[in-house]
Design a protein around this motif. Sequence first.
Motif, mmCIF file in Angstrom:
data_model
loop_
_atom_site.group_PDB
_atom_site.id
_atom_site.type_symbol
_atom_site.label_atom_id
_atom_site.label_comp_id
_atom_site.label_asym_id
_atom_site.label_seq_id
_atom_site.Cartn_x
_atom_site.Cartn_y
_atom_site.Cartn_z
ATOM 1 N N ASP A 89 45.099 23.365 41.358
ATOM 2 C CA ASP A 89 44.036 24.325 41.640
ATOM 3 C C ASP A 89 43.961 25.364 40.530
ATOM 4 O O ASP A 89 44.521 25.176 39.445
ATOM 5 N N THR A 90 43.253 26.477 40.791
ATOM 6 C CA THR A 90 43.163 27.539 39.786
ATOM 7 C C THR A 90 44.543 28.060 39.417
ATOM 8 O O THR A 90 44.820 28.394 38.259
ATOM 9 N N PHE A 119 48.995 28.680 35.292
ATOM 10 C CA PHE A 119 50.402 28.476 34.941
ATOM 11 C C PHE A 119 50.656 27.155 34.204
ATOM 12 O O PHE A 119 51.805 26.793 33.993
ATOM 13 N N ARG A 120 49.605 26.482 33.794
ATOM 14 C CA ARG A 120 49.743 25.189 33.111
ATOM 15 C C ARG A 120 50.533 25.366 31.808
ATOM 16 O O ARG A 120 50.188 26.170 30.950
ATOM 17 N N LYS A 121 51.627 24.613 31.672
ATOM 18 C CA LYS A 121 52.497 24.641 30.490
ATOM 19 C C LYS A 121 52.984 26.053 30.155
ATOM 20 O O LYS A 121 53.206 26.393 28.985
ATOM 21 N N ALA A 122 53.141 26.880 31.185
ATOM 22 C CA ALA A 122 53.565 28.269 30.973
ATOM 23 C C ALA A 122 55.024 28.341 30.535
ATOM 24 O O ALA A 122 55.863 27.547 30.980
ATOM 25 N N GLN A 123 55.313 29.298 29.669
ATOM 26 C CA GLN A 123 56.677 29.530 29.203
ATOM 27 C C GLN A 123 56.975 31.020 29.203
ATOM 28 O O GLN A 123 56.088 31.840 28.977
ATOM 29 N N ASN A 124 58.230 31.344 29.446
ATOM 30 C CA ASN A 124 58.667 32.736 29.390
ATOM 31 C C ASN A 124 58.904 33.136 27.940
ATOM 32 O O ASN A 124 59.751 32.563 27.260
ATOM 33 N N THR A 152 44.500 29.741 26.286
ATOM 34 C CA THR A 152 43.213 30.421 26.393
ATOM 35 C C THR A 152 42.557 30.140 27.734
ATOM 36 O O THR A 152 41.938 31.024 28.335
ATOM 37 N N ALA A 153 42.695 28.915 28.240
ATOM 38 C CA ALA A 153 42.126 28.562 29.538
ATOM 39 C C ALA A 153 42.728 29.415 30.645
ATOM 40 O O ALA A 153 42.025 29.841 31.567
ATOM 41 N N ARG A 154 44.024 29.691 30.564
ATOM 42 C CA ARG A 154 44.652 30.511 31.608
ATOM 43 C C ARG A 154 44.116 31.944 31.571
ATOM 44 O O ARG A 154 43.920 32.569 32.613
ATOM 45 N N THR A 166 43.528 29.429 45.145
ATOM 46 C CA THR A 166 43.996 28.136 45.619
ATOM 47 C C THR A 166 42.860 27.125 45.734
ATOM 48 O O THR A 166 43.017 26.061 46.315
ATOM 49 N N GLY A 167 41.684 27.455 45.192
ATOM 50 C CA GLY A 167 40.563 26.530 45.196
ATOM 51 C C GLY A 167 40.440 25.814 43.870
ATOM 52 O O GLY A 167 41.252 25.985 42.956
#
Length: 508
Positions: A91-92, A97-102, A223-225, A240-241
């Motif tokens: 979802d959104t 959080f796609r491929k998110a890193q700290n 950029t998408a995030r 959550t949609g």
Amino acid sequence: MSTPETRRLVAKLWNYCDVLRDDGVSTIDYVEQLTFLLFLKMGHERANRKSFPDLALKPVGDAWQSLLDADGQELEDTYNHVLREFGQRKDTLGVIFRKAQNRIQDPAKLKKLIADLIGKEQWSSQGVDVKGDAYEELLAKGAEDVKSGAGQYFTPRELIAAMVDCVRPGPDDTVCDPACGTGGFLLGAYDYIQRHHSGDLTPEQRDRLAGGGISGVELVDGTARLAAMNMLLHGIGKPTGRSLIEVRDALAEPSHLYPSVVLANPPFGRKSSITVVGEDGRAGREDIEYTRQDFWVTTKNKQLNFVQHIASMLGIPGRAAVVLPDNVLFEGGAGETIRRRLLKQFDVHTLLRLPTGIFYAGGVKANVLFFDKKPARPDVPWTSTLWVYDFRTGQHFTLKQNRLTRAHLDDFVTCYRPGEPHHTREETERFKPFTYDELIARDKVNLDITWLKDPSLEDADSLLPPDVIAREIVEDLTAALAEFTAIAEALEQTKDRPGDPDQPPEED
């Protein structure tokens, strides 16, 4: 619009960026980490509010609480776990959080960011305009970080506002940006509709506007995030949609949407990272192969491919406003073919020549091309007159001392006459009409048209500052290099083609 509360929030969050920069965290990385943590904090607030708690956000709220409860290495491990878990969603939330890193490797500084800078604010109680505008300002500051390259994803909001004012999206329009960056055009369209139609929107229009009437595509995960978060903070979409920002290469396949309005600033750059096979049957080979039989011609030029993509995806009737570099206007070969097709099959009615010094990613001279899509009429070209507004000659902007404002574009919007028939326009010193026959008769259908003389070139007393002169020299050399590259590619493409290499492409 910036307010005292907006400036307070931005100042509070931004002050900490300097601390993290010493640890090697770039400006755009800092904004990205703020994106993760802001979302978790707001999810916690909404999941735990006394009236009508959002139970769907309980996992988000629990994740934020786990960060508050942890310290040291445990905090770092917990944060990494949260990023991985939410990045797997569809979802959104999964887009954010796609491929998110700290990127914050010091647990003590991460704790301060969580507990003090973000944790002490009630973000959900802030007005959408306040927190949304604060995030917009953070994105603008991120774009100023030249080393990160983030500026290529950020179009000046003043230019966006003028383009949207001309196109005039309405509550029944569907709006799409196939290269949406941080979502500036989408938010500009949403804001315009809210300001001009909020009093008469039906419940159905409101639901569609916030839940799918405005959408975008972005290739770069980071950029998408930022775009997805930006949309949510302005009240568009649901956490959550279904995400209104698709993470994919827009050029890879025909659009599944046929929006009535397209607003875009496609990425500047010479080549696509993919192979395009147009209706001419030829392929430019790069890394990934795919076929776009809806394209008029094969080319490796990314901007020319985006022009074809937008022309293909635009609904009927449809309106488009697209930022394009100069080479799209004059390039031969595929460029000439595309311009001929565009002028014939679309109503290409307005061209705005932009000044230098307004983009964070510099080095390319740009324009805005406005065109409409209407039902096919094979025998009569849709373009009758192209009106060109020269906002470049004699105009010199910088990103700091002399920034572009929306007021600088007032005269163009006035000349454009939004919502009025184009034949009611009037010629001015900067605004001139050119008929279809005049355009087609130009060498290679060159639309890079200018007629004004720069006063600084004639008046010794109005010499430009050295830094402006130096920047314009760089931009002129970059534009010249682009033209030479285009010539070289055109010669390479015609090398193995039978017949006279100087013969222009055949038209259907």
